[in-house]
Design an enzyme around this catalytic site. Structure first.
Site, mmCIF file in Angstrom:
data_model
loop_
_atom_site.group_PDB
_atom_site.id
_atom_site.type_symbol
_atom_site.label_atom_id
_atom_site.label_comp_id
_atom_site.label_asym_id
_atom_site.label_seq_id
_atom_site.Cartn_x
_atom_site.Cartn_y
_atom_site.Cartn_z
ATOM 1 N N GLU A 137 42.533 45.025 55.327
ATOM 2 C CA GLU A 137 41.747 43.958 55.941
ATOM 3 C C GLU A 137 42.028 43.910 57.436
ATOM 4 O O GLU A 137 43.014 43.272 57.859
ATOM 5 C CB GLU A 137 42.111 42.609 55.312
ATOM 6 C CG GLU A 137 41.779 42.518 53.839
ATOM 7 C CD GLU A 137 41.415 41.091 53.450
ATOM 8 O OE1 GLU A 137 40.333 40.892 52.910
ATOM 9 O OE2 GLU A 137 42.204 40.173 53.729
ATOM 10 N N LYS A 162 39.798 30.909 49.352
ATOM 11 C CA LYS A 162 40.578 30.209 50.389
ATOM 12 C C LYS A 162 40.646 28.698 50.096
ATOM 13 O O LYS A 162 40.585 28.299 48.931
ATOM 14 C CB LYS A 162 39.995 30.481 51.775
ATOM 15 C CG LYS A 162 39.772 31.965 52.036
ATOM 16 C CD LYS A 162 39.575 32.274 53.488
ATOM 17 C CE LYS A 162 39.188 33.718 53.664
ATOM 18 N NZ LYS A 162 39.219 34.163 55.026
ATOM 19 N N GLY A 188 36.222 37.008 58.521
ATOM 20 C CA GLY A 188 35.530 35.765 58.844
ATOM 21 C C GLY A 188 34.858 35.769 60.206
ATOM 22 O O GLY A 188 34.450 34.721 60.708
ATOM 23 N N SER A 245 34.385 40.567 56.369
ATOM 24 C CA SER A 245 32.950 40.326 56.572
ATOM 25 C C SER A 245 32.044 41.237 55.727
ATOM 26 O O SER A 245 30.993 41.669 56.183
ATOM 27 C CB SER A 245 32.592 40.427 58.053
ATOM 28 O OG SER A 245 33.269 39.417 58.796
ATOM 29 N N ASN A 262 38.105 35.806 47.449
ATOM 30 C CA ASN A 262 39.163 34.927 47.961
ATOM 31 C C ASN A 262 38.470 33.654 48.439
ATOM 32 O O ASN A 262 37.852 33.641 49.497
ATOM 33 C CB ASN A 262 39.900 35.630 49.116
ATOM 34 C CG ASN A 262 40.897 34.720 49.792
ATOM 35 O OD1 ASN A 262 41.226 33.645 49.272
ATOM 36 N ND2 ASN A 262 41.393 35.130 50.944
ATOM 37 N N HIS A 298 48.143 38.113 52.847
ATOM 38 C CA HIS A 298 46.865 37.925 53.540
ATOM 39 C C HIS A 298 47.150 37.654 55.019
ATOM 40 O O HIS A 298 48.132 36.972 55.348
ATOM 41 C CB HIS A 298 46.092 36.761 52.904
ATOM 42 C CG HIS A 298 44.680 36.695 53.388
ATOM 43 N ND1 HIS A 298 44.344 36.149 54.597
ATOM 44 C CD2 HIS A 298 43.513 37.130 52.829
ATOM 45 C CE1 HIS A 298 43.021 36.248 54.764
ATOM 46 N NE2 HIS A 298 42.506 36.845 53.706
ATOM 47 N N GLU A 351 45.980 35.641 57.040
ATOM 48 C CA GLU A 351 46.098 34.212 57.414
ATOM 49 C C GLU A 351 47.496 33.694 57.093
ATOM 50 O O GLU A 351 48.032 32.842 57.806
ATOM 51 C CB GLU A 351 44.993 33.401 56.702
ATOM 52 C CG GLU A 351 43.625 33.695 57.319
ATOM 53 C CD GLU A 351 42.438 33.517 56.405
ATOM 54 O OE1 GLU A 351 42.561 32.876 55.346
ATOM 55 O OE2 GLU A 351 41.361 34.041 56.752
HETATM 56 C C1 PEP Z 1 39.264 37.464 53.346
HETATM 57 O O1 PEP Z 1 39.431 36.268 53.373
HETATM 58 O O2 PEP Z 1 40.120 38.172 52.837
HETATM 59 C C2 PEP Z 1 38.034 38.018 53.924
HETATM 60 C C3 PEP Z 1 37.874 39.304 53.928
HETATM 61 O O3 PEP Z 1 37.129 37.113 54.436
HETATM 62 P P1 PEP Z 1 35.621 37.417 54.931
HETATM 63 O O4 PEP Z 1 34.965 38.236 53.838
HETATM 64 O O5 PEP Z 1 34.994 36.081 55.086
HETATM 65 O O6 PEP Z 1 35.717 38.185 56.203
#
Ligand code: PEP
Length: 251
Positions: A168, A11, A174, A213, A9, A96, A98
């Site tokens: 997630e 972003k 992040g 992460s 992803n 997601h 976000e």
């Molecule tokens: C994500 O954006 O779905 C995500 C898991 O980000 P990160 O790997 O940076 O935590």
């Protein structure tokens, strides 16, 4: 057998130049006999160019969001599932955290996006997960169940045979904090058992990715868990070597 999937992803990152070098690095770096399926999800404006750049490579293309409305119409600024299919996207991320947190997408809107994606032949990657407060108050399973139920009610369990789920935990996205392999397995197992209550076969074939992460150093131990079928990768998917190492860790 569930074929592992590793999805990047990207972003709201990058430029045309970065996209070209990222995709070039991935195309060159992935071996033909890689056992994991690989998916990249650049920003909307780069999807068409990415589609051409990927050509007949095995790397799949996905979008990060989609309009909940089917068909076309007066929805200024929106991108329909049919448009994504038209430029050869195969997947789209829906729900997601976000989008849920920053853009206030409700469980019901996410469910409508899931349905709109499938109606155009796309495979939705449905994200679910709890915040830190929810985890600390013992509400993880209730939150994940609520997010899943919204989609089950709207789409029905059969629709899950043409979808991917991603667990997630919001507190791990992040932040550099990763769920431990056991924490991930516990929620993945819960998700699979919840789908199995409605259809054991669909639950057994459903791919459930972990996101939060994931890095080259922790990917293998998370992917080794019984109900983890790959990862949804944010930050580390923007570095070719890290993303390739994570893909290798998945199989
Ligand atoms: C994500 O954006 O779905 C995500 C898991 O980000 P990160 O790997 O940076 O935590």
């Amino acid at each position: 057998m569930r074929k592992p999937l590793v999805a990047g992803n990207w972003k709201m990152h990058g430029s045309r130049q970065q996209l070209d070098s990222l995709l070039g690095g991935l195309i060159d770096g992935l071996s033909d006999n890689a056992t994991a399926e690989v998916l990249v999800c650049p920003a909307f404006v780069y999807l068409h160019e990415a589609s051409a750049r990927l050509g007949d490579s095995a790397i799949e293309l996905g979008a990060q969001n989609v309009c909940a409305q089917a068909g076309e119409g007066a929805f200024t600024g929106e991108i329909s599932a049919a448009m994504l299919a038209d430029i050869k996207c195969r997947y789209v991320i829906v729900g997601h955290s976000e989008r849920r947190a920053i853009y206030a997408e409700s469980d019901e809107q996410v469910a409508k996006k899931f349905v709109a994606a499938q109606a155009a032949g796309l495979i939705p990657v449905l994200c679910v997960g709890e915040t830190l407060d929810e985890r600390e108050s013992g509400a993880t399973e209730a939150v994940v169940a609520r997010q899943l139920d919204a989609v089950l009610d709207e789409a029905g369990v059969a629709a899950f045979s043409q979808s991917v789920l991603a667990y997630e935990p919001v507190w791990a996205i992040g932040t550099g904090k990763t769920a431990s392999p056991d924490q991930a397995q516990q929620v993945h197992g819960f998700i699979r058992s919840k789908i199995a209550e409605k259809d054991v076969k669909i639950a057994g074939l459903l791919r459930i990715l972990y996101g939060g992460s994931v890095k080259p150093g922790n990917a293998a131990e998370i992917f080794a868990m019984a109900d983890v079928d790959g990862g949804l990768i944010g930050g580390a998917s923007l570095k070719v070597d890290d993303f390739l190492a994570i893909v290798r860790a998945a199989g």
